[in-house]
Enzyme design. Sequence first.
Site, PDB file in Angstrom:
ATOM      1  N   SER A  84      47.173  44.971  49.732  1.00  0.00           N
ATOM      2  CA  SER A  84      47.678  46.022  48.844  1.00  0.00           C
ATOM      3  C   SER A  84      46.534  46.765  48.145  1.00  0.00           C
ATOM      4  CB  SER A  84      48.677  45.458  47.828  1.00  0.00           C
ATOM      5  OG  SER A  84      48.039  44.664  46.860  1.00  0.00           O
ATOM      6  N   ASN A  85      45.464  46.063  47.813  1.00  0.00           N
ATOM      7  CA  ASN A  85      44.302  46.768  47.248  1.00  0.00           C
ATOM      8  C   ASN A  85      43.643  47.654  48.299  1.00  0.00           C
ATOM      9  OD1 ASN A  85      43.589  46.054  44.341  1.00  0.00           O
ATOM     10  ND2 ASN A  85      44.166  44.068  45.199  1.00  0.00           N
ATOM     11  N   ARG A 145      28.443  29.437  59.401  1.00  0.00           N
ATOM     12  CA  ARG A 145      28.769  30.612  58.589  1.00  0.00           C
ATOM     13  C   ARG A 145      27.807  31.749  58.867  1.00  0.00           C
ATOM     14  NH1 ARG A 145      28.885  28.367  52.682  1.00  0.00           N
ATOM     15  NH2 ARG A 145      29.834  30.333  52.107  1.00  0.00           N
ATOM     16  N   ARG A 161      36.863  34.363  52.006  1.00  0.00           N
ATOM     17  CA  ARG A 161      35.744  33.706  52.673  1.00  0.00           C
ATOM     18  C   ARG A 161      34.542  33.901  51.770  1.00  0.00           C
ATOM     19  NH1 ARG A 161      35.792  30.113  56.439  1.00  0.00           N
ATOM     20  NH2 ARG A 161      33.836  30.061  57.551  1.00  0.00           N
ATOM     21  N   ASN A 197      33.819  43.617  44.628  1.00  0.00           N
ATOM     22  CA  ASN A 197      34.944  42.686  44.729  1.00  0.00           C
ATOM     23  C   ASN A 197      35.915  42.959  43.595  1.00  0.00           C
ATOM     24  OD1 ASN A 197      36.439  40.357  45.631  1.00  0.00           O
ATOM     25  ND2 ASN A 197      35.598  39.231  43.884  1.00  0.00           N
ATOM     26  N   HIS A 246      38.647  41.033  41.209  1.00  0.00           N
ATOM     27  CA  HIS A 246      39.034  39.690  40.802  1.00  0.00           C
ATOM     28  C   HIS A 246      40.186  39.804  39.795  1.00  0.00           C
ATOM     29  CE1 HIS A 246      38.568  35.435  40.077  1.00  0.00           C
ATOM     30  NE2 HIS A 246      38.637  35.675  38.778  1.00  0.00           N
ATOM     31  N   ASP A 275      32.000  35.416  41.572  1.00  0.00           N
ATOM     32  CA  ASP A 275      32.686  36.126  40.481  1.00  0.00           C
ATOM     33  C   ASP A 275      31.779  36.345  39.259  1.00  0.00           C
ATOM     34  OD1 ASP A 275      35.021  36.143  42.030  1.00  0.00           O
ATOM     35  OD2 ASP A 275      35.731  34.266  41.197  1.00  0.00           O
ATOM     36  N   GLU A 324      45.005  46.412  39.174  1.00  0.00           N
ATOM     37  CA  GLU A 324      44.038  46.320  40.274  1.00  0.00           C
ATOM     38  C   GLU A 324      44.062  47.594  41.108  1.00  0.00           C
ATOM     39  OE1 GLU A 324      44.029  42.731  42.625  1.00  0.00           O
ATOM     40  OE2 GLU A 324      44.997  41.594  41.036  1.00  0.00           O
TER      41      GLU A 324
HETATM   42  C1  GRF Z   1      44.326  40.369  44.648  1.00  0.00           C
HETATM   43  O1  GRF Z   1      45.010  39.830  43.563  1.00  0.00           O
HETATM   44  C2  GRF Z   1      42.849  40.372  44.410  1.00  0.00           C
HETATM   45  O2  GRF Z   1      42.523  40.551  43.082  1.00  0.00           O
HETATM   46  C3  GRF Z   1      42.441  38.995  44.862  1.00  0.00           C
HETATM   47  O3  GRF Z   1      43.257  38.730  45.973  1.00  0.00           O
HETATM   48  C4  GRF Z   1      44.449  39.494  45.887  1.00  0.00           C
HETATM   49  C5  GRF Z   1      44.559  40.289  47.142  1.00  0.00           C
HETATM   50  O4  GRF Z   1      45.756  41.001  47.211  1.00  0.00           O
HETATM   51  N1  GRF Z   1      41.029  38.954  45.116  1.00  0.00           N
HETATM   52  P1  GRF Z   1      45.926  42.169  48.261  1.00  0.00           P
HETATM   53  O5  GRF Z   1      45.629  41.561  49.638  1.00  0.00           O
HETATM   54  O6  GRF Z   1      44.971  43.253  47.910  1.00  0.00           O
HETATM   55  O7  GRF Z   1      47.347  42.599  48.150  1.00  0.00           O
END
Ligand code: GRF
Length: 205
Positions: A15-16, A68, A94, A110, A112, A148, A177
């Site tokens: 979704s992000n 890795r 990951r 990133n 968070h 983080d 977000e």
């Molecule tokens: C989000 O809550 C983000 O902050 C975290 O993982 C989740 C990912 O959600 N790192 P999406 O895949 O972006 O919907």
Amino acid sequence: MTKKRVAVLISGRGSNMMALIEAAKAKDYPAEIVLVLSNRPGAAGLGRAHQAGIATVVIDYRPFGEDRRAFEQALDDELRWHRVDLVCLAGFLRLLTSWFIARWRGQILNIHPALLPQFKGLHTHRRALDAGAKQHGATVHFVVEKTDSGPIIAQESVPVLPSDTEETLAARVLQIEHRIYPEALRMVADGRATFSPSRDPAGAR
Ligand code: GRF
């Protein structure tokens, strides 16, 4: 305006990733999403990215086993092939090694789901509720070796309500977000937010 070329790394629903793709449609947005890369073949976000006309790639981490470095070499090759300038982690499950992070220093963002430096790591909503936090939220930061912990680019809070469950709180934070990630990417892409090693808490290593 030369737009920055961005890869979004996902492992799940994306979704992000979609919020970034939508924002990047604007003519004046200083970045374009050129690649969505998943380390999981079944990630729901892959279909959404494909529908949005974005190139998708899967680098399944499993055949690499414990190696890795080999996984990240494949990742690095793919990013360079697509001439990527910036990497946005969006639910990418990951941990990246210091080798990869050093190669892309200052170019990895990133999101968070907490008000860093509070609640680093997993299960942030549950932990915020357990701690009786009155405010919770989300943070976009540059990625450094320490998880983080990199310099913060954007952060916004939401109230925690007495009636909140993990799910309702997560949903409220997710709305934030989707707003701050595109805004943070805009700031990095147009040069208003820059990575400074002196602000890198891991830089002292
Ligand atoms: C989000 O809550 C983000 O902050 C975290 O993982 C989740 C990912 O959600 N790192 P999406 O895949 O972006 O919907």
